[in-house]
Motif scaffolding. Structure first.
Motif, short mmCIF file in Angstrom:
data_model
loop_
_atom_site.label_atom_id
_atom_site.label_comp_id
_atom_site.label_asym_id
_atom_site.label_seq_id
_atom_site.Cartn_x
_atom_site.Cartn_y
_atom_site.Cartn_z
N THR A 121 0.84 -1.21 0.00
CA THR A 121 0.00 0.00 0.00
C THR A 121 0.86 1.25 0.00
O THR A 121 0.62 2.21 -0.75
CB THR A 121 -0.92 0.01 1.25
OG1 THR A 121 -1.77 -1.12 1.17
CG2 THR A 121 -1.74 1.28 1.35
N ARG A 124 2.71 1.78 -3.31
CA ARG A 124 1.77 2.31 -4.32
C ARG A 124 1.51 3.79 -4.09
O ARG A 124 1.59 4.60 -5.00
CB ARG A 124 0.45 1.53 -4.21
CG ARG A 124 -0.01 0.93 -5.51
CD ARG A 124 -1.29 0.14 -5.44
NE ARG A 124 -1.97 -0.02 -4.18
CZ ARG A 124 -1.97 -1.13 -3.44
NH1 ARG A 124 -1.28 -2.18 -3.84
NH2 ARG A 124 -2.65 -1.21 -2.32
N ARG A 125 1.26 4.12 -2.85
CA ARG A 125 0.97 5.52 -2.51
C ARG A 125 2.19 6.40 -2.81
O ARG A 125 2.07 7.51 -3.32
CB ARG A 125 0.61 5.62 -1.02
CG ARG A 125 0.07 6.97 -0.61
CD ARG A 125 -0.16 7.03 0.89
NE ARG A 125 -1.08 6.01 1.39
CZ ARG A 125 -1.29 5.74 2.69
NH1 ARG A 125 -0.62 6.42 3.62
NH2 ARG A 125 -2.13 4.80 3.07
N TYR A 126 3.36 5.87 -2.47
CA TYR A 126 4.58 6.65 -2.69
C TYR A 126 4.77 6.99 -4.17
O TYR A 126 5.01 8.14 -4.54
CB TYR A 126 5.81 5.89 -2.16
CG TYR A 126 7.07 6.63 -2.47
CD1 TYR A 126 7.40 7.78 -1.76
CD2 TYR A 126 7.87 6.25 -3.53
CE1 TYR A 126 8.52 8.52 -2.09
CE2 TYR A 126 8.99 6.99 -3.88
CZ TYR A 126 9.29 8.13 -3.15
OH TYR A 126 10.39 8.88 -3.50
N ASP A 128 2.45 6.97 -6.50
CA ASP A 128 1.36 7.88 -6.91
C ASP A 128 1.76 9.33 -6.64
O ASP A 128 1.61 10.21 -7.50
CB ASP A 128 0.07 7.60 -6.12
CG ASP A 128 -0.67 6.36 -6.63
OD1 ASP A 128 -0.35 5.88 -7.74
OD2 ASP A 128 -1.57 5.89 -5.91
N LEU A 129 2.28 9.56 -5.44
CA LEU A 129 2.60 10.93 -5.04
C LEU A 129 3.79 11.49 -5.81
O LEU A 129 3.79 12.65 -6.22
CB LEU A 129 2.88 10.97 -3.52
CG LEU A 129 1.65 10.72 -2.64
CD1 LEU A 129 2.07 10.42 -1.20
CD2 LEU A 129 0.73 11.93 -2.67
N ALA A 132 3.00 12.10 -9.56
CA ALA A 132 2.15 13.29 -9.69
C ALA A 132 2.97 14.56 -9.55
O ALA A 132 2.59 15.62 -10.06
CB ALA A 132 1.05 13.26 -8.64
N GLU A 155 6.51 -2.51 -7.21
CA GLU A 155 5.71 -1.36 -7.64
C GLU A 155 6.46 -0.53 -8.70
O GLU A 155 5.87 -0.08 -9.68
CB GLU A 155 5.35 -0.49 -6.42
CG GLU A 155 4.32 0.55 -6.68
CD GLU A 155 2.98 0.00 -7.17
OE1 GLU A 155 2.61 -1.13 -6.80
OE2 GLU A 155 2.30 0.72 -7.94
N ARG A 159 5.31 0.19 -12.62
CA ARG A 159 5.19 1.54 -13.22
C ARG A 159 6.20 1.77 -14.34
O ARG A 159 6.14 2.80 -15.01
CB ARG A 159 5.40 2.61 -12.16
CG ARG A 159 4.65 2.37 -10.87
CD ARG A 159 3.39 3.17 -10.80
NE ARG A 159 2.73 2.93 -9.53
CZ ARG A 159 1.87 3.76 -8.99
NH1 ARG A 159 1.56 4.89 -9.60
NH2 ARG A 159 1.29 3.47 -7.85
N ASP A 422 1.91 20.50 -7.52
CA ASP A 422 1.42 19.51 -8.49
C ASP A 422 0.57 20.13 -9.60
O ASP A 422 0.45 19.55 -10.67
CB ASP A 422 0.59 18.43 -7.78
CG ASP A 422 1.44 17.57 -6.87
OD1 ASP A 422 2.59 17.95 -6.59
OD2 ASP A 422 0.94 16.52 -6.42
N CYS A 435 2.02 8.82 -18.18
CA CYS A 435 1.43 8.28 -16.96
C CYS A 435 0.00 8.77 -16.80
O CYS A 435 -0.31 9.88 -17.16
CB CYS A 435 2.22 8.70 -15.73
SG CYS A 435 3.89 8.12 -15.75
#
Ligand code: GUN
Ligand code: ZN
Length: 435
Positions: A121, A124-126, A128-129, A132, A155, A159, A422, A435
């Motif tokens: 989790t 994935r979050r890392y 994503d951030l 972005a 992960e 990606r 962002d 992406c």
């Protein structure tokens, strides 16, 4: 799954382009960079196949698919040379200095990543951030549990990003739940590097956390592992806070200084990355320069945890390899824009105003060079990997009105460096895939 490496028809990305051919700490910004108001990058099979004016490339490749980003500035994707992905959820935790911050927030959180589902989790979050925020390459510490290394690399692989990480080794001065041993640190690190190093775009970094959390036996074991795998990077921390340096002196009265505690155990070398490196002695600077090792500037972290002022001008004058990094979650932002802004502010406090060209170079080619991947990412040179970020230089009303007065590209981009977030990131490509 990214299709970054499968054959695809060439495509052209059009916008303002800014390419660095040299280090703007060595030559002037004007000599180092090439700016085109209407430039283009031709991507083929995940790599940069050509670059030039939009007009010339459109004429040379008629019928090619075009993505027109308008006035957005196309740059190499940002390269973050020192992060702790397991600290994603504890970013912006209040009120502590380094050792208290580690004990209060960091170690308890890192313990949670022993759960593979939680580690996945957070990984994935890392990503994503960071994606972005326009960051396409990172070099991360994991936790001491191999599960977290596997979660990170799985992960990153999903990606398609170029990424480096290592199991953070600690066998003392940390909670027992996070401690390994000299032998298990060696064995686990070796197994992980055999599993991941050089797989696709992934690389392994041998990772002793820092001198206070490793026994001499563990430092020796990791030095031996590095000698057996000299193509791996080695990452650690060096001279971040004054109290930490005093602790290292108590633990190693035999050493000449903090850097010497690494050198004595085989942990100083050209592919070594030394995070923070704020309070260096002249001997340490000489030695780092002599071996060609890299130091990594973590400006938001250095102000957030109250560590001190990195001496960029003096270190670059010695031709040291310097990377730039967010150091999340000691750093207070995932964004390399915010990191550049903090780098500028710390430069001002230390007595030198970094030019926008120097900040952009540090966040791309400088970090890539520190990670020994300057031929692959960070420059958008022909033949390198097509990791690209598009920046809207008018992403908020405040930035728009400041940039409207700009007389050149440096004045146009500086408000985005200082105030952008962002919202300024309008496109990110990893290995040529959007992406
Ligand atoms: N020194 C040792 N570990 C850490 C860490 O996780 N973050 C920072 N900023 N410094 C460290
Ligand atoms: Zn760190």
């Amino acid at each position: 799954m990214s299709d970054a490496h499968s054959p695809r028809p060439p495509r052209l990305i059009v916008g303002q382009t800014l390419f660095f051919g040299a280090d703007p700490f060595v030559v002037s910004a004007h000599e180092a960079a090439q700016h085109d108001n209407r430039g283009a990058i031709l991507i083929e099979n995940g790599k940069v196949a050509a670059r030039g004016s939009a007009e010339a490339l459109r004429a040379a490749y008629p019928g090619v698919e075009v993505t027109d980003m308008g006035a957005a500035l196309l740059l190499p994707g940002f390269v973050d040379a020192h992060v702790h992905f397991p600290q994603t959820a504890i970013i912006a935790s209040w009120g502590k200095r380094l050792i208290d911050w580690l004990n209060t927030y960091t170690f308890p959180e890192e313990m949670r990543l022993a759960d593979p589902a939680y580690a996945a989790t957070i990984a994935r979050r890392y990503f994503d951030l960071t994606l972005a925020a326009g960051t396409t390459t990172v070099c991360s510490f994991a936790t001491s549990d191999p599960v977290s290394v596997d979660a990170f690399f799985a992960e990153a692989q999903r990606r398609g990003v170029r990424a480096v990480a290592g199991k953070t080794c600690m066998d003392r001065n940390a909670p027992s739940g996070l401690c390994d041993t000299a032998q298990s640190a060696y064995d686990d690190s070796k197994a992980l590097l055999q599993r991941w190093h050089g797989v696709g775009r992934l690389g392994y970094a041998i990772t002793p956390r820092f001198t206070p959390t490793s026994t001499p036996d563990q430092l020796f074991a990791l030095g031996a592992l590095w000698a057996e795998h000299p193509d791996c990077l080695m990452q650690t921390h060096l001279s971040e806070q004054v109290d930490e340096i005093a602790w290292v002196r108590d633990l190693h009265p035999e050493a000449r200084d903090y850097l010497d505690t690494y050198e004595r155990h085989g942990l100083l070398g050209e592919r070594g990355l030394y995070g923070h490196a704020i309070h260096l002695t002249p001997r340490e600077v000489d030695r780092l320069a002599e071996v060609g090792a890299a130091v990594v500037h973590c400006p938001t972290s250095n102000s957030f945890i109250g560590s001190g002022l990195f001496q960029m001008a003096a270190l670059k004058a010695r031709r040291l390899s310097v990377g730039l990094a967010s150091d999340t979650g000691g750093g207070s932002s995932f964004s390399m824009l915010r990191t550049m802004a903090a780098g500028y502010e710390i430069g001002q406090l230390a007595g030198s105003a970094l030019h926008p060209a120097q900040l952009l170079w540090l966040a791309t080619a400088g970090s890539a060079r520190a990670l020994h991947m300057g031929d692959k990412v960070g420059s958008l040179a022909v033949g390198s990997e097509a990791d690209i970020v598009a920046l809207d230089l008018a992403s908020t009303p405040a930035i728009t009105q400041a940039a409207a007065r700009a007389g050149d590209i440096w004045q146009a981009v500086f408000p985005t460096i200082m105030m952008g977030d962002d919202r300024a990131i309008t496109g990110v490509w990893v290995g040529g895939a959007r992406c």
